[in-house]
Write an enzyme that holds these catalytic residues in place. Structure first.
Site, PDB file in Angstrom:
ATOM      1  N   HIS A 103       0.845  -1.202   0.000  1.00  0.00           N
ATOM      2  CA  HIS A 103       0.000   0.000   0.000  1.00  0.00           C
ATOM      3  C   HIS A 103       0.872   1.240   0.000  1.00  0.00           C
ATOM      4  CE1 HIS A 103       0.635  -1.219   4.215  1.00  0.00           C
ATOM      5  NE2 HIS A 103       0.615   0.066   4.528  1.00  0.00           N
TER       6      HIS A 103
ATOM      7  N   HIS B 103       0.646   5.229   1.152  1.00  0.00           N
ATOM      8  CA  HIS B 103      -0.070   6.253   1.912  1.00  0.00           C
ATOM      9  C   HIS B 103      -0.037   7.540   1.094  1.00  0.00           C
ATOM     10  CE1 HIS B 103       0.169   4.242   5.994  1.00  0.00           C
ATOM     11  NE2 HIS B 103       1.105   3.570   5.348  1.00  0.00           N
TER      12      HIS B 103
HETATM   13  P1  AMP Z   1       1.866   0.450   7.484  1.00  0.00           P
HETATM   14  O1  AMP Z   1       1.797  -1.042   7.215  1.00  0.00           O
HETATM   15  O2  AMP Z   1       2.953   0.815   8.447  1.00  0.00           O
HETATM   16  O3  AMP Z   1       1.927   1.269   6.245  1.00  0.00           O
HETATM   17  O4  AMP Z   1       0.562   0.870   8.285  1.00  0.00           O
HETATM   18  C1  AMP Z   1      -0.704   0.348   7.979  1.00  0.00           C
HETATM   19  C2  AMP Z   1      -1.699   1.462   7.949  1.00  0.00           C
HETATM   20  O5  AMP Z   1      -2.974   0.887   7.774  1.00  0.00           O
HETATM   21  C3  AMP Z   1      -1.772   2.331   9.217  1.00  0.00           C
HETATM   22  O6  AMP Z   1      -1.645   3.695   8.844  1.00  0.00           O
HETATM   23  C4  AMP Z   1      -3.144   2.020   9.791  1.00  0.00           C
HETATM   24  O7  AMP Z   1      -3.741   3.136  10.391  1.00  0.00           O
HETATM   25  C5  AMP Z   1      -3.905   1.564   8.572  1.00  0.00           C
HETATM   26  N1  AMP Z   1      -4.986   0.620   8.824  1.00  0.00           N
HETATM   27  C6  AMP Z   1      -4.948  -0.500   9.574  1.00  0.00           C
HETATM   28  N2  AMP Z   1      -6.120  -1.142   9.524  1.00  0.00           N
HETATM   29  C7  AMP Z   1      -6.932  -0.414   8.722  1.00  0.00           C
HETATM   30  C8  AMP Z   1      -8.274  -0.556   8.271  1.00  0.00           C
HETATM   31  N3  AMP Z   1      -9.033  -1.583   8.643  1.00  0.00           N
HETATM   32  N4  AMP Z   1      -8.777   0.389   7.437  1.00  0.00           N
HETATM   33  C9  AMP Z   1      -8.018   1.433   7.058  1.00  0.00           C
HETATM   34  N5  AMP Z   1      -6.742   1.625   7.440  1.00  0.00           N
HETATM   35  C10 AMP Z   1      -6.204   0.711   8.267  1.00  0.00           C
END
Ligand code: AMP
Length: 140
Positions: free
Chosen positions: A105, A107
């Site tokens: 993903h 951001h």
């Molecule tokens: P990272 O893997 O470090 O990029 O972080 C994962 C991101 O996913 C974090 O910013 C979380 O806030 C976000 N996140 C986790 N679960 C969900 C969800 N169910 N829906 C939307 N965002 C999520």
């Protein structure tokens, strides 16, 4: 190190399969974009590929280009929706790289001049997440 195998039980895979809800911004045959539930900036969106990949390095190269076009499209809409002065685009790989959810993903964080990112781990307000998703959708 080699990249560990993709785990289809990760939370973003569940969102892709419709087993978990999300504040949807965009979807086509290549990618899905939705609001980060713990936004670090107003309008913080995640863009994920439909191709199962843990991170950047195990994403099939021929799927990467089309996916990045969606990242760019959503980033442009987020910038417009929030009248942003800039954008921060982040992508983490493996725990040591800061990754928490093991489905690739990017951001997309709309930024305002002089406004710092919020601390991580704070759940967003549901009504605000829904309203912000609608704003980005309207700007697509
Ligand atoms: P990272 O893997 O470090 O990029 O972080 C994962 C991101 O996913 C974090 O910013 C979380 O806030 C976000 N996140 C986790 N679960 C969900 C969800 N169910 N829906 C939307 N965002 C999520």
């Amino acid at each position: 190190m080699t990249t560990p195998a993709y785990d289809p039980q990760n939370i973003f895979a569940k969102i892709l399969r419709g087993e978990m809800p999300c504040y949807k911004v965009f979807e086509d045959d290549v990618a899905l974009a939705f609001m980060d539930i713990m936004p670090r900036a107003e309008g913080h969106v995640l863009v994920i590929p439909k191709t199962p990949a843990r991170g950047l390095l195990d994403m099939p190269p021929d799927a990467l280009g089309p996916y990045m076009l969606r990242v760019q499209k959503v980033a442009a809409a987020a910038r417009k929706a929030f009248d942003a002065d800039g954008l921060t685009i982040q992508q983490f790989n493996e725990t040591a790289g800061g990754q928490v959810v093991f489905h690739l993903h990017f951001h997309v964080l709309p930024r305002k001049e002089g406004v710092a990112l919020k601390p991580p781990g704070i759940m967003g307000d549901k009504a605000a997440l829904e309203a912000n998703a609608a704003r980005v959708r309207a700007a697509l």
